[in-house]
Motif scaffolding. Structure first.
Motif, PDB file in Angstrom:
ATOM      1  N   VAL A 480       0.867  -1.122  -0.021  1.00  0.00           N
ATOM      2  CA  VAL A 480      -0.053  -0.138  -0.061  1.00  0.00           C
ATOM      3  C   VAL A 480       0.765   1.075   0.089  1.00  0.00           C
ATOM      4  O   VAL A 480       1.518   1.466   1.028  1.00  0.00           O
ATOM      5  CB  VAL A 480      -0.840  -0.129   1.225  1.00  0.00           C
ATOM      6  N   ARG A 481       1.015   1.881  -1.247  1.00  0.00           N
ATOM      7  CA  ARG A 481       1.916   3.003  -1.275  1.00  0.00           C
ATOM      8  C   ARG A 481       1.458   4.388  -0.842  1.00  0.00           C
ATOM      9  O   ARG A 481       0.079   4.501  -1.304  1.00  0.00           O
ATOM     10  CB  ARG A 481       2.727   3.038  -2.665  1.00  0.00           C
ATOM     11  N   ASN A 482       2.186   5.060  -0.205  1.00  0.00           N
ATOM     12  CA  ASN A 482       1.724   6.384   0.098  1.00  0.00           C
ATOM     13  C   ASN A 482       1.745   7.583  -1.433  1.00  0.00           C
ATOM     14  O   ASN A 482       1.170   8.463  -1.041  1.00  0.00           O
ATOM     15  CB  ASN A 482       2.572   7.308   1.138  1.00  0.00           C
ATOM     16  N   GLU A 483       2.585   7.272  -2.173  1.00  0.00           N
ATOM     17  CA  GLU A 483       2.501   7.871  -3.513  1.00  0.00           C
ATOM     18  C   GLU A 483       2.137   7.131  -4.508  1.00  0.00           C
ATOM     19  O   GLU A 483       2.401   6.163  -4.767  1.00  0.00           O
ATOM     20  CB  GLU A 483       3.925   8.508  -3.498  1.00  0.00           C
ATOM     21  N   PRO A 484       1.641   7.826  -5.594  1.00  0.00           N
ATOM     22  CA  PRO A 484       1.310   7.085  -6.866  1.00  0.00           C
ATOM     23  C   PRO A 484       2.856   6.412  -7.498  1.00  0.00           C
ATOM     24  O   PRO A 484       3.932   7.114  -7.304  1.00  0.00           O
ATOM     25  CB  PRO A 484       0.810   8.331  -7.913  1.00  0.00           C
ATOM     26  N   GLY A 485       2.376   5.367  -8.037  1.00  0.00           N
ATOM     27  CA  GLY A 485       3.723   4.849  -8.837  1.00  0.00           C
ATOM     28  C   GLY A 485       3.381   3.575  -9.579  1.00  0.00           C
ATOM     29  O   GLY A 485       2.184   3.459 -10.032  1.00  0.00           O
ATOM     30  N   GLU A 486       4.342   3.075 -10.357  1.00  0.00           N
ATOM     31  CA  GLU A 486       4.001   1.953 -11.173  1.00  0.00           C
ATOM     32  C   GLU A 486       3.781   0.708 -10.147  1.00  0.00           C
ATOM     33  O   GLU A 486       4.145   0.450  -9.235  1.00  0.00           O
ATOM     34  CB  GLU A 486       5.180   1.779 -12.094  1.00  0.00           C
ATOM     35  N   SER A 487       3.041  -0.400 -11.090  1.00  0.00           N
ATOM     36  CA  SER A 487       2.598  -1.671 -10.690  1.00  0.00           C
ATOM     37  C   SER A 487       2.324  -2.533 -11.621  1.00  0.00           C
ATOM     38  O   SER A 487       1.566  -2.481 -12.621  1.00  0.00           O
ATOM     39  CB  SER A 487       1.209  -1.227  -9.789  1.00  0.00           C
ATOM     40  N   LEU A 508     -16.404  -9.276 -16.636  1.00  0.00           N
ATOM     41  CA  LEU A 508     -15.301  -8.686 -15.803  1.00  0.00           C
ATOM     42  C   LEU A 508     -15.782  -8.440 -14.438  1.00  0.00           C
ATOM     43  O   LEU A 508     -16.539  -7.621 -14.084  1.00  0.00           O
ATOM     44  CB  LEU A 508     -14.652  -7.560 -16.148  1.00  0.00           C
ATOM     45  N   ALA A 509     -15.423  -9.346 -13.501  1.00  0.00           N
ATOM     46  CA  ALA A 509     -15.796  -9.309 -12.070  1.00  0.00           C
ATOM     47  C   ALA A 509     -14.584  -8.440 -11.188  1.00  0.00           C
ATOM     48  O   ALA A 509     -13.738  -8.882 -11.218  1.00  0.00           O
ATOM     49  CB  ALA A 509     -15.927 -10.579 -11.341  1.00  0.00           C
ATOM     50  N   VAL A 510     -14.970  -7.262 -10.986  1.00  0.00           N
ATOM     51  CA  VAL A 510     -13.920  -6.383 -10.501  1.00  0.00           C
ATOM     52  C   VAL A 510     -13.781  -6.740  -8.967  1.00  0.00           C
ATOM     53  O   VAL A 510     -14.710  -6.597  -8.142  1.00  0.00           O
ATOM     54  CB  VAL A 510     -14.138  -4.997 -10.458  1.00  0.00           C
ATOM     55  N   THR A 511     -12.707  -7.042  -8.299  1.00  0.00           N
ATOM     56  CA  THR A 511     -12.561  -7.675  -6.982  1.00  0.00           C
ATOM     57  C   THR A 511     -11.500  -6.408  -6.075  1.00  0.00           C
ATOM     58  O   THR A 511     -10.931  -7.125  -5.305  1.00  0.00           O
ATOM     59  CB  THR A 511     -12.013  -8.794  -6.967  1.00  0.00           C
ATOM     60  N   ILE A 512     -11.217  -5.322  -6.610  1.00  0.00           N
ATOM     61  CA  ILE A 512     -10.372  -4.567  -5.968  1.00  0.00           C
ATOM     62  C   ILE A 512     -10.628  -4.145  -4.512  1.00  0.00           C
ATOM     63  O   ILE A 512      -9.593  -3.545  -3.614  1.00  0.00           O
ATOM     64  CB  ILE A 512     -10.133  -3.212  -6.757  1.00  0.00           C
ATOM     65  N   ASP A 513     -11.679  -4.390  -4.187  1.00  0.00           N
ATOM     66  CA  ASP A 513     -12.039  -4.134  -2.655  1.00  0.00           C
ATOM     67  C   ASP A 513     -12.164  -5.393  -1.847  1.00  0.00           C
ATOM     68  O   ASP A 513     -12.426  -5.164  -0.629  1.00  0.00           O
ATOM     69  CB  ASP A 513     -13.342  -3.609  -2.616  1.00  0.00           C
ATOM     70  N   VAL A 514     -11.918  -6.361  -2.462  1.00  0.00           N
ATOM     71  CA  VAL A 514     -12.175  -7.642  -1.367  1.00  0.00           C
ATOM     72  C   VAL A 514     -10.903  -8.556  -1.404  1.00  0.00           C
ATOM     73  O   VAL A 514     -11.049  -9.982  -0.857  1.00  0.00           O
ATOM     74  CB  VAL A 514     -13.302  -8.580  -2.053  1.00  0.00           C
ATOM     75  N   PRO A 626      -4.369  -0.377  -3.951  1.00  0.00           N
ATOM     76  CA  PRO A 626      -4.715   1.052  -3.962  1.00  0.00           C
ATOM     77  C   PRO A 626      -5.698   1.316  -2.950  1.00  0.00           C
ATOM     78  O   PRO A 626      -6.692   0.493  -2.565  1.00  0.00           O
ATOM     79  CB  PRO A 626      -4.813   1.261  -5.379  1.00  0.00           C
ATOM     80  N   ARG A 627      -5.663   2.353  -2.403  1.00  0.00           N
ATOM     81  CA  ARG A 627      -6.516   2.870  -1.603  1.00  0.00           C
ATOM     82  C   ARG A 627      -7.669   3.476  -2.608  1.00  0.00           C
ATOM     83  O   ARG A 627      -7.245   4.683  -3.320  1.00  0.00           O
ATOM     84  CB  ARG A 627      -6.190   4.128  -0.466  1.00  0.00           C
ATOM     85  N   CYS A 628      -8.841   2.984  -2.655  1.00  0.00           N
ATOM     86  CA  CYS A 628     -10.056   3.378  -3.546  1.00  0.00           C
ATOM     87  C   CYS A 628     -11.169   3.188  -3.391  1.00  0.00           C
ATOM     88  O   CYS A 628     -11.438   2.170  -2.843  1.00  0.00           O
ATOM     89  CB  CYS A 628      -9.561   2.759  -5.113  1.00  0.00           C
ATOM     90  N   ASN A 629     -12.142   4.140  -3.674  1.00  0.00           N
ATOM     91  CA  ASN A 629     -13.367   3.769  -3.194  1.00  0.00           C
ATOM     92  C   ASN A 629     -14.652   4.242  -4.146  1.00  0.00           C
ATOM     93  O   ASN A 629     -15.928   4.585  -3.673  1.00  0.00           O
ATOM     94  CB  ASN A 629     -13.640   4.516  -1.778  1.00  0.00           C
ATOM     95  N   LEU A 630     -14.304   4.233  -5.627  1.00  0.00           N
ATOM     96  CA  LEU A 630     -15.416   4.816  -6.462  1.00  0.00           C
ATOM     97  C   LEU A 630     -16.248   3.605  -6.583  1.00  0.00           C
ATOM     98  O   LEU A 630     -15.763   2.465  -7.215  1.00  0.00           O
ATOM     99  CB  LEU A 630     -14.828   5.389  -7.642  1.00  0.00           C
ATOM    100  N   PHE A 631     -17.508   3.634  -6.222  1.00  0.00           N
ATOM    101  CA  PHE A 631     -18.513   2.635  -6.450  1.00  0.00           C
ATOM    102  C   PHE A 631     -19.830   3.219  -7.309  1.00  0.00           C
ATOM    103  O   PHE A 631     -19.802   4.469  -7.655  1.00  0.00           O
ATOM    104  CB  PHE A 631     -19.009   1.980  -5.338  1.00  0.00           C
TER     105      PHE A 631
END
Length: 652
Positions: A480-487, A508-514, A626-631
Motif C-alpha cells: 500500500v503506497r503513500n505516493e502514486p507509482g508503477e505496478s 469482468l468481475a472487479v475485486t479491487i475491494d475484497v 490501492p486506496r480507492c473507493n469509487l462505486f
C-alpha cells in the motif's frame, strides 16, 4: 471440424479392443448437460458394433468405426431432470440422475481452487451447501504433450456440505447464485491448478498464431529428455534420510537426537513420529530400510516414481497431538541424506495455515551419505502466502518434500490445456469462469496477447464461438503506497480490462475491494462468485439488472481539470464510505503522477490537483493495493484504469 469430429479424434487416441461400450469419466451419473444445445455423447466399443443411445425420449444410433470410437448427437433439451441415459451395444450402460441445465468450466490457478471450507464464513456456508440440483466435477491434475481422450478417473457429485467443502469456493458461490436466480440445474467443472501460468492453459495453435507469443514457445522448444519424460509420464527417485539431530544454539551444549530409526520405528524423541502422504504420491513409497548410515540400524526411505501432478511429503510431528514445542535453544537441524533425486526442508509452525512455510532451497542428493544442515534463521517463506514471523518457540514439526532430479516439475506451454481441457471440449458448455494472472503479473504487458489467445483457442477447439468467458480481475494485494507509482499488478488488471473491451462475450468481475494486501489468497470468495454471477445474469441470461461496477469510457481535459466519464454508473456514482473520493492521480507533460481530488458529476468524475495545473492523464486505483473507493450505488466497485499509454514496468 465439428464437435462430433473433435470427440472422435480425442477419444480415438491410444485405443485397444473394447468388448463393451465405454464412456469417458466426464459422462456419468449425476452429470449436467447444457440446455438449449445439441447433446454430444461419445465413447468406445468394438469396431463395427452398433451403439444406441437414448435420453429423455430422444434416440440416436451409431456404428463404431475401425478405430473403436462412436459418437452421436441428440437434439437440444430444455432444463429439467432427472433423466436416465442408456447406451446399448453388445451390453449396455445406464447413467442415472442426469440433469439438463447450465454448465460452466471454472479454471485458473490457486484462487480458483481455493476451497469453500477455507473461505470467509465457511462455518455457516458449508452446512448450508445442500443443493441437489447443483452438480460438481473436479478434473484431476494432468500434464500432457498431446490431446487427451479422457480425464484421469473422476466423477460428478451432487452438491452437499461434504462434497462442496473441498470444491472451489468461487465456483460454488457462482453456481448457487445462478441456480437461485434461474431455478435450473447447474453443473460446474473445476479444472484448475495452483501456481500455474496462463500459457499452460492455452491451445498450442493459439500460441503459434503470432510472433508476439513466440517467446512463450521458446521456453519449451528444446526440453531435456528428463523434462519431456516428466511431462509425458514420470521420473524415478530414491532418497534415504537418517540421523536427525537438533543443533544447540550454545556451541558448548550437546545436541539432541530426534530420530535415527535404529529401533526399526519412525518415532521422534520429542514424542511424535514421521508419517507419509500416501494419497499424494501413489507411485512412491515410504519405508525403513536396513542398513542405515554407518552400515547399521535403519534409514527412512522414499522411493518410486513421481509425475508432475504428485507430491511426495515426509512429515515429522514433534508431538503426536501436533502440539508445538519450544526449540528456541537450538540453532537448527542436521540430518544425512543419500540417493537419487532432490528434496526440500520446510519447518512447520501453527501460525502458518496456508502452506507458505519457512523453507530451505531445494537440494540434490548424491549417491554417498552427505550431511544437510538447516539453520533456523536462514529459513524463508516463499512469499506467496501471509507473511508471519518465525516462531521458534512454537514449532509443530517439519516436512521433507521428495523430488525427482528435476526438482519442481516444469509444466510445458499448453501442457494443462492438453491434459485437463481437451477431454472436455467435445461437450457443450455455457461458458468459462477464469481466475488467473498472479503468476503472470511480471509479464503483464504480454498478458494482453495471452488472455485473448486462450479465449480464442478454447472457442476454436470446441467450435463454440459464443462460449462466454467471465474473468476475475485481480484483487488488491501487496504494498500500500503513500505516493502514486508503477505496478505490475495494475498492468495485469489493465490487460484483463482491455480483453473485456476488445474481445466479444467477455465479463469482468472487479475485486479491487475484497483482496488482502498481506495474503495472495484472500478469503472473501463470496463477493467474487456473486459478481461473476451478476455479470452472467445481466448479459448471458438477460436479467434487467446492473451487473458491473463503473468502467472507464472517456476523458476530456477542461482547463486544470479532467472529466472522466464511465459506463455502468448504475443508480449513480459515489464514494463508498461517504467521504472523499480516493485513488485518483493526475500527471502532466512530465509524466509524474500526483494524488488528485475527485468530485462526482452525473456519470462522470471531475479530477483535479493543485500539483498538476495542466493535466494530460488520469489514473485510478493504479497500484498493488490501492486506496480507492469509487462505486456505483448498486454496490459494485469501479475497475482500475489509466488514460495514458506510457511505458509501464512489464514491457511495451
Amino acid at each position: 471440424m465439428s464437435r462430433l469430429a473433435i470427440g472422435l479424434c480425442l477419444f480415438g487416441l491410444g485405443l485397444c479392443c473394447w468388448a463393451d461400450p465405454v464412456l469417458p469419466s466426464f459422462l456419468g451419473d449425476h452429470m449436467v448437460l447444457q440446455q438449449g444445445r445439441e447433446i454430444h455423447l461419445w465413447g468406445k466399443a468394438d469396431a463395427g458394433e452398433t451403439v444406441s443411445v437414448s435420453l429423455a425420449g430422444r434416440v440416436a444410433t451409431a456404428t463404431t468405426d475401425p478405430q473403436n470410437h462412436w459418437s452421436v448427437q441428440l437434439p437440444a433439451l430444455t432444463a429439467g431432470g432427472p433423466f436416465t441415459l442408456t447406451i446399448r451395444g453388445k451390453k449396455h450402460i445406464v447413467i442415472k440422475d442426469v440433469m439438463i441445465g447450465e454448465v460452466w468450466i471454472a479454471s485458473g490457478q490457486s484462487n480458483m481452487t481455493f476451497s469453500l471450507d477455507s473461505a470467509e464464513g465457511a462455518a455457516t456456508e458449508v452446512p448450508k451447501a445442500d443443493y441437489p440440483q447443483i452438480r460438481l466435477f473436479t478434473v484431476p491434475r494432468k500434464i500432457a504433450l498431446s490431446p487427451q481422450e479422457d480425464t484421469i478417473p473422476a466423477h460428478w457429485e451432487v452438491c452437499t456440505p461434504d462434497t462442496a467443502k473441498g470444491f472451489s469456493a468461487v465456483a460454488y458461490f457462482f453456481a448457487r447464485e445462478i441456480h437461485r436466480k434461474l431455478n435450473v440445474p447447474v453443473g460446474v467443472i473445476e479444472s484448475a491448478w495452483p501456481g500455474t501460468a496462463i500459457e499452460d492453459w492455452i491451445a498450442p495453435g493459439a500460441l503459434q498464431a503470432g510472433p508476439d507469443l513466440a517467446p512463450v514457445l521458446e521456453e519449451w522448444k528444446h526440453p531435456t529428455p528428463d523434462e519431456k519424460k516428466s511431462a509425458e509420464s514420470s521420473l524415478p527417485l530414491q532418497l534415504e534420510f537418517d540421523d536427525f539431530e537438533l543443533i544447540p544454539a550454545d556451541a558448548g551444549s550437546p545436541g539432541k537426537m530426534l530420530a535415527n530409526f535404529d529401533d526399526g520405528t519412525s518415532r521422534i524423541s520429542t514424542g511424535g513420529s514421521f508419517s507419509y502422504g500416501w494419497a499424494d504420491s501413489p507411485d512412491a513409497l515410504f519405508d525403513l530400510t536396513s542398513p542405515g548410515r554407518g552400515a547399521s540400524g535403519f534409514a527412512a526411505r522414499v522411493a518410486g516414481r513421481l509425475d508432475g501432478t504428485q507430491g511426495s511429503t515426509l512429515t515429522a510431528r514433534y508431538k503426536l497431538d501436533r502440539a508445538p514445542v519450544d526449540l528456541s535453544s537450538y540453532a537448527g537441524i542436521r540430518f544425512w541424506v543419500r540417493g537419487y533425486g532432490a528434496f526440500r526442508f520446510r519447518s512447520k509452525q501453527p501460525t502458518v495455515t496456508d502452506w507458505d512455510d519457512y523453507a530451505a532451497p531445494a537440494q540434490k542428493a548424491t549417491s554417498d551419505w552427505q550431511p544437510v544442515t538447516v539453520i533456523f534463521r536462514d529459513l524463508r517463506q516463499d512469499g506467496w502466502g501471509v507473511t508471519l514471523p518465525f516462531t521458534q518457540n512454537a514449532l509443530s514439526g517439519f516436512t521433507i518434500e521428495s523430488l525427482t532430479t528435476l526438482g519442481d516439475t516444469p509444466i510445458p506451454a499448453s501442457g494443462l490445456y492438453e491434459g485437463m481441457i481437451t477431454p472436455l471440449i467435445a461437450s457443450a458448455f455455457r461458458g468459462v469462469l477464469w481466475y488467473q494472472g498472479e503468476s503472470n503479473a511480471l509479464k503483464a504487458h504480454q498478458y494482453r496477447k495471452l488472455l485473448p489467445a486462450l479465449i480464442n483457442g478454447w472457442r476454436e477447439a470446441s467450435h463454440q464461438y459464443d462460449l462466454e468467458f467471465l474473468i476475475v480481475q485481480l484483487p488488491n494485494h501487496g504494498a500500500v503506497r503513500n505516493e502514486p507509482g508503477e505496478s505490475a499488478w495494475a498492468e495485469l488488471r489493465e490487460a484483463q480490462l482491455l480483453t473485456l473491451q476488445h474481445v466479444p462475450r467477455i465479463g469482468l468481475a472487479v475485486t479491487i475491494d475484497v483482496g488482502d494486501p498481506k495474503d495472495l489468497h484472500p478469503h472473501r470468495k463470496l463477493e467474487v462468485g456473486q459478481r461473476l454471477a451478476l455479470w452472467a445474469e445481466g448479459t448471458v441470461y438477460k436479467q434487467p439488472i446492473e451487473y458491473s461496477g463503473p468502467l472507464y469510457d472517456s476523458m476530456k481535459i477542461e482547463g486544470s481539470e479532467i472529466r472522466v466519464r464511465f459506463t455502468h454508473a448504475g443508480s449513480g456514482l459515489e464514494a463508498r464510505d461517504g467521504g472523499e473520493l480516493q485513488g485518483f492521480a493526475l500527471a502532466g507533460a512530465d509524466r509524474k503522477f500526483y494524488w488528485a481530488e475527485g468530485r462526482v458529476d452525473g456519470d462522470a468524475v471531475v479530477v483535479s490537483s493543485r500539483d498538476v495545473p495542466s493535466p494530460l492523464a488520469v489514473r485510478y486505483a493504479w497500484g498493488d493495493s490501492p486506496r480507492c473507493n469509487l462505486f456505483n450505488r448498486d454496490g459494485l466497485p469501479a475497475s482500475p484504469f489509466r488514460t495514458d499509454d506510457w511505458p509501464g514496468i512489464t514491457g511495451q
